[in-house]
Design a protein around this motif. Sequence first.
Motif, PDB file in Angstrom:
ATOM      1  N   GLU A   1      -3.023   0.230  -3.933  1.00 16.68           N
ATOM      2  CA  GLU A   1      -2.751  -1.094  -3.386  1.00 16.68           C
ATOM      3  C   GLU A   1      -2.386  -2.042  -4.519  1.00 16.68           C
ATOM      4  O   GLU A   1      -3.062  -2.071  -5.551  1.00 16.68           O
ATOM      5  CB  GLU A   1      -3.964  -1.645  -2.640  1.00 16.68           C
ATOM      6  CG  GLU A   1      -4.322  -0.885  -1.392  1.00 16.68           C
ATOM      7  CD  GLU A   1      -5.506  -1.474  -0.681  1.00 16.68           C
ATOM      8  OE1 GLU A   1      -5.568  -1.324   0.545  1.00 16.68           O
ATOM      9  OE2 GLU A   1      -6.376  -2.079  -1.338  1.00 16.68           O
TER      10      GLU A   1
ATOM     11  N   THR B   1      -4.553   6.467  -2.443  1.00 12.39           N
ATOM     12  CA  THR B   1      -4.012   5.219  -1.918  1.00 12.39           C
ATOM     13  C   THR B   1      -3.986   4.196  -3.043  1.00 12.39           C
ATOM     14  O   THR B   1      -4.992   3.964  -3.709  1.00 12.39           O
ATOM     15  CB  THR B   1      -4.883   4.687  -0.762  1.00 12.39           C
ATOM     16  OG1 THR B   1      -4.914   5.666   0.272  1.00 12.39           O
ATOM     17  CG2 THR B   1      -4.327   3.393  -0.210  1.00 12.39           C
TER      18      THR B   1
ATOM     19  N   THR C   1       0.839  -1.199   0.000  1.00 17.24           N
ATOM     20  CA  THR C   1       0.000   0.000   0.000  1.00 17.24           C
ATOM     21  C   THR C   1       0.872   1.246   0.000  1.00 17.24           C
ATOM     22  O   THR C   1       1.804   1.340   0.800  1.00 17.24           O
ATOM     23  CB  THR C   1      -0.915   0.014   1.238  1.00 17.24           C
ATOM     24  OG1 THR C   1      -1.687  -1.186   1.266  1.00 17.24           O
ATOM     25  CG2 THR C   1      -1.856   1.201   1.211  1.00 17.24           C
ATOM     26  N   HIS C   2       0.585   2.158  -0.914  1.00 13.75           N
ATOM     27  CA  HIS C   2       1.292   3.440  -0.991  1.00 13.75           C
ATOM     28  C   HIS C   2       0.275   4.567  -0.935  1.00 13.75           C
ATOM     29  O   HIS C   2      -0.758   4.510  -1.589  1.00 13.75           O
ATOM     30  CB  HIS C   2       2.080   3.563  -2.304  1.00 13.75           C
ATOM     31  CG  HIS C   2       3.250   2.652  -2.386  1.00 13.75           C
ATOM     32  ND1 HIS C   2       4.433   2.906  -1.743  1.00 13.75           N
ATOM     33  CD2 HIS C   2       3.417   1.475  -3.022  1.00 13.75           C
ATOM     34  CE1 HIS C   2       5.280   1.938  -1.980  1.00 13.75           C
ATOM     35  NE2 HIS C   2       4.694   1.042  -2.757  1.00 13.75           N
ATOM     36  N   ARG C   3       0.602   5.597  -0.166  1.00  8.78           N
ATOM     37  CA  ARG C   3      -0.238   6.794  -0.087  1.00  8.78           C
ATOM     38  C   ARG C   3       0.579   7.970  -0.588  1.00  8.78           C
ATOM     39  O   ARG C   3       1.676   8.226  -0.108  1.00  8.78           O
ATOM     40  CB  ARG C   3      -0.681   7.041   1.342  1.00  8.78           C
ATOM     41  CG  ARG C   3      -1.523   5.934   1.906  1.00  8.78           C
ATOM     42  CD  ARG C   3      -1.927   6.220   3.343  1.00  8.78           C
ATOM     43  NE  ARG C   3      -2.275   5.031   4.076  1.00  8.78           N
ATOM     44  CZ  ARG C   3      -3.385   4.332   3.920  1.00  8.78           C
ATOM     45  NH1 ARG C   3      -4.271   4.708   3.030  1.00  8.78           N
ATOM     46  NH2 ARG C   3      -3.625   3.269   4.647  1.00  8.78           N
ATOM     47  N   ARG C   4       0.019   8.656  -1.582  1.00 11.47           N
ATOM     48  CA  ARG C   4       0.711   9.818  -2.132  1.00 11.47           C
ATOM     49  C   ARG C   4      -0.325  10.757  -2.740  1.00 11.47           C
ATOM     50  O   ARG C   4      -1.211  10.320  -3.464  1.00 11.47           O
ATOM     51  CB  ARG C   4       1.709   9.382  -3.201  1.00 11.47           C
ATOM     52  CG  ARG C   4       2.517  10.547  -3.744  1.00 11.47           C
ATOM     53  CD  ARG C   4       3.602  10.098  -4.645  1.00 11.47           C
ATOM     54  NE  ARG C   4       4.632   9.457  -3.819  1.00 11.47           N
ATOM     55  CZ  ARG C   4       5.682   8.856  -4.308  1.00 11.47           C
ATOM     56  NH1 ARG C   4       5.866   8.787  -5.601  1.00 11.47           N
ATOM     57  NH2 ARG C   4       6.572   8.318  -3.517  1.00 11.47           N
TER      58      ARG C   4
END
Length: 137
Positions: A103, A101, A94-97
């Motif tokens: 996945e 989000t 999971t990346h948040r930018r």
Amino acid sequence: MAEVEGARHEWRVPWRVVAAKGAAAFAFALLAVLGGGGRLFLAGVAAAGFAALAIRDLVAPVRLSAGKDGLVVTGLAGRERVTWNDVDRIRVDTHRRYGLTTELLEIDAGEQIHLFSRFDLGRPVVDVAETLMRMRP
């Protein structure tokens, strides 16, 4: 997805994603025909790229399938069978930018890592990962 002992599960590209790629290919092709100069080349490349992705999704819509014998992964390079013994790890990355989000389902199979998004699988990747972990012997 109902759990049935010994059943084969398949995850495929949703038809909406295929339609969006086809629409993008059409829009860029139209831009290439109507535009001129440098836009013609770039729009043509984009149209060809989206068309290739849409055709791939139509020809091989199932990206991942799993059964008691292992996995079958389908991608640009073709189809590959992966036994459960070859699967080292299944996880959700999971990346948040920028407020978004992302996945990705990550299947680590020795020297290869297979990555899938919800646009490849048609389901949330967490659900697919849970199903695969339950199926894994």
